[in-house]
Scaffold this active site. Structure first.
Site, PDB file in Angstrom:
ATOM      1  N   LYS A   8      17.029  -6.364   2.855  1.00  0.00           N
ATOM      2  CA  LYS A   8      16.408  -7.004   4.024  1.00  0.00           C
ATOM      3  C   LYS A   8      16.320  -8.501   3.816  1.00  0.00           C
ATOM      4  CE  LYS A   8      13.789  -2.936   5.357  1.00  0.00           C
ATOM      5  NZ  LYS A   8      12.611  -2.103   5.104  1.00  0.00           N
ATOM      6  N   GLN A  62       6.645  -2.327   3.619  1.00  0.00           N
ATOM      7  CA  GLN A  62       7.587  -1.257   3.254  1.00  0.00           C
ATOM      8  C   GLN A  62       6.828   0.048   2.982  1.00  0.00           C
ATOM      9  OE1 GLN A  62      10.919  -1.539   3.341  1.00  0.00           O
ATOM     10  NE2 GLN A  62      11.283   0.539   2.627  1.00  0.00           N
ATOM     11  N   ASP A 111       8.414  -3.525  12.899  1.00  0.00           N
ATOM     12  CA  ASP A 111       8.733  -2.103  12.721  1.00  0.00           C
ATOM     13  C   ASP A 111       8.395  -1.296  13.980  1.00  0.00           C
ATOM     14  OD1 ASP A 111       9.860  -1.187  10.306  1.00  0.00           O
ATOM     15  OD2 ASP A 111       7.996  -1.546   9.205  1.00  0.00           O
TER      16      ASP A 111
HETATM   17  N1  GUN Z   1      10.710   2.873   4.613  1.00  0.00           N
HETATM   18  C1  GUN Z   1      11.845   3.518   4.992  1.00  0.00           C
HETATM   19  N2  GUN Z   1      12.245   3.092   6.209  1.00  0.00           N
HETATM   20  C2  GUN Z   1      11.352   2.161   6.604  1.00  0.00           C
HETATM   21  C3  GUN Z   1      11.236   1.346   7.765  1.00  0.00           C
HETATM   22  O1  GUN Z   1      12.039   1.408   8.707  1.00  0.00           O
HETATM   23  N3  GUN Z   1      10.181   0.504   7.797  1.00  0.00           N
HETATM   24  C4  GUN Z   1       9.276   0.438   6.780  1.00  0.00           C
HETATM   25  N4  GUN Z   1       8.254  -0.426   6.926  1.00  0.00           N
HETATM   26  N5  GUN Z   1       9.349   1.179   5.698  1.00  0.00           N
HETATM   27  C5  GUN Z   1      10.382   2.027   5.607  1.00  0.00           C
END
Ligand code: GUN
Length: 296
Positions: free
Chosen positions: A54, A98, A121
């Protein structure tokens, strides 16, 4: 019928290029650089890989990346204090915590402490409610990526029969809302659904998001249907580690009109949509028009 392969890797590269173009324009015209803060608590290896990816892609499209790595024992109070700081930082337009979080932290409480306008998100209860009522919201990245691919392939989705297999808050439920928003007739199927094969056989669009390797065989797929496989399952086959989806790709590709592969389908779209959401949040925060083609 041999299915057309929907190339998520190429599509994601196109989305990132669009984001990068619009970020460059934003910087030139208004001097604003979108910023994304990612918070990682603990050392889960898969999460570390995602967070690194990311950060890298955020910088590649010209945005600022702020990484906050906290140790696994971080208290809820300290995590909430960091989120409060990021909520009030004008250089931060998007915040992502996350998941999963270590067990001692209340995930709902943490997510709902993020400013909804910065919740890239789309997990905050306000954004869930806004999406469910058809109002402008931040939309979860994976379903947004699936929607973009479906719109790209079909143009209008109006009147199509869609089945979403899986009812998670992160994928299944928001995916169903988005398809409903595009005037599909939507069924949400799950582990207790009666006659799942028959339900899937009626669908023009199948979105599989259950996390069970190859659970949807090809003979459930209606001839010519579009299959979006959200599953990313690690299995061992012939002594080798392999990534497979929730759909049995080989048999489904013989009946589908179009299908996303695993890997290289939905996966790359998730981070591309995170970048798109960060740009959208930045434009909204500054009262600027939203980026074209990058929102639901
Ligand atoms: N963990 C796995 N996929 C995601 C996601 O799309 N967003 C977040 N915040 N954590 C994750």
């Amino acid at each position: 019928m041999v299915a057309q392969v929907i190339d998520g890797k190429a599509f994601a590269a196109k989305v990132r290029a669009q984001v990068a173009d619009q970020v460059a324009k934003l910087k030139e015209e208004s001097g604003i650089t979108p910023g994304l803060a990612v918070v990682l608590v603990g050392e889960d290896p898969a999460s570390q890989v995602y967070v690194r990816s990311k950060g890298k892609q955020t910088v590649e499209v010209g945005m600022n990346s702020y990484e906050h790595k906290l140790d696994a024992e971080t208290s809820e109070e300290d995590l909430l204090a960091l989120i409060d700081k990021l909520n009030n930082d004008p250089a931060v337009h998007g915040i992502l915590v996350q998941l999963p979080l270590p067990k001692h932290l209340n995930e709902d409480l943490v997510i709902n402490s993020i400013d909804p306008a910065k919740d890239v998100d789309g997990f905050h209860i306000s954004n869930v409610g806004l999406l469910g009522t058809g109002q402008k919201s931040m939309v979860p990245c994976t379903p947004l990526g699936c929607l973009m691919m479906l719109r790209d392939h079909h143009g209008s989705l109006s009147g199509m029969d869609a089945v979403v297999i899986g009812r998670s808050n992160i994928v299944g439920k928001p995916m169903a809302q988005l398809l409903l928003g595009d005037s599909c007739t939507v069924t949400i199927a799950h582990s207790r659904t009666k006659d799942l094969p028959d339900v899937v056989r009626r669908a023009d669009i199948v979105v599989a998001a259950v996390g069970r390797p190859e659970m949807v065989p090809g003979d459930w797929i209606k001839e010519g249907a579009t299959v979006i496989d959200v599953g990313i399952n690690r299995i061992e086959r012939d002594g080798k580690n392999k990534l497979v989806g929730d759909v049995d790709y080989a048999s489904a590709a013989e009946r589908a009109g179009a299908i996303t592969p695993v890997p290289g389908g939905v996966g790359p779209m998730t981070i591309a949509c995170l970048l798109a959401n960060t740009l959208t949040a930045c434009c909204r925060a500054n009262g600027l028009p939203e980026p074209e083609g990058l929102t639901a």
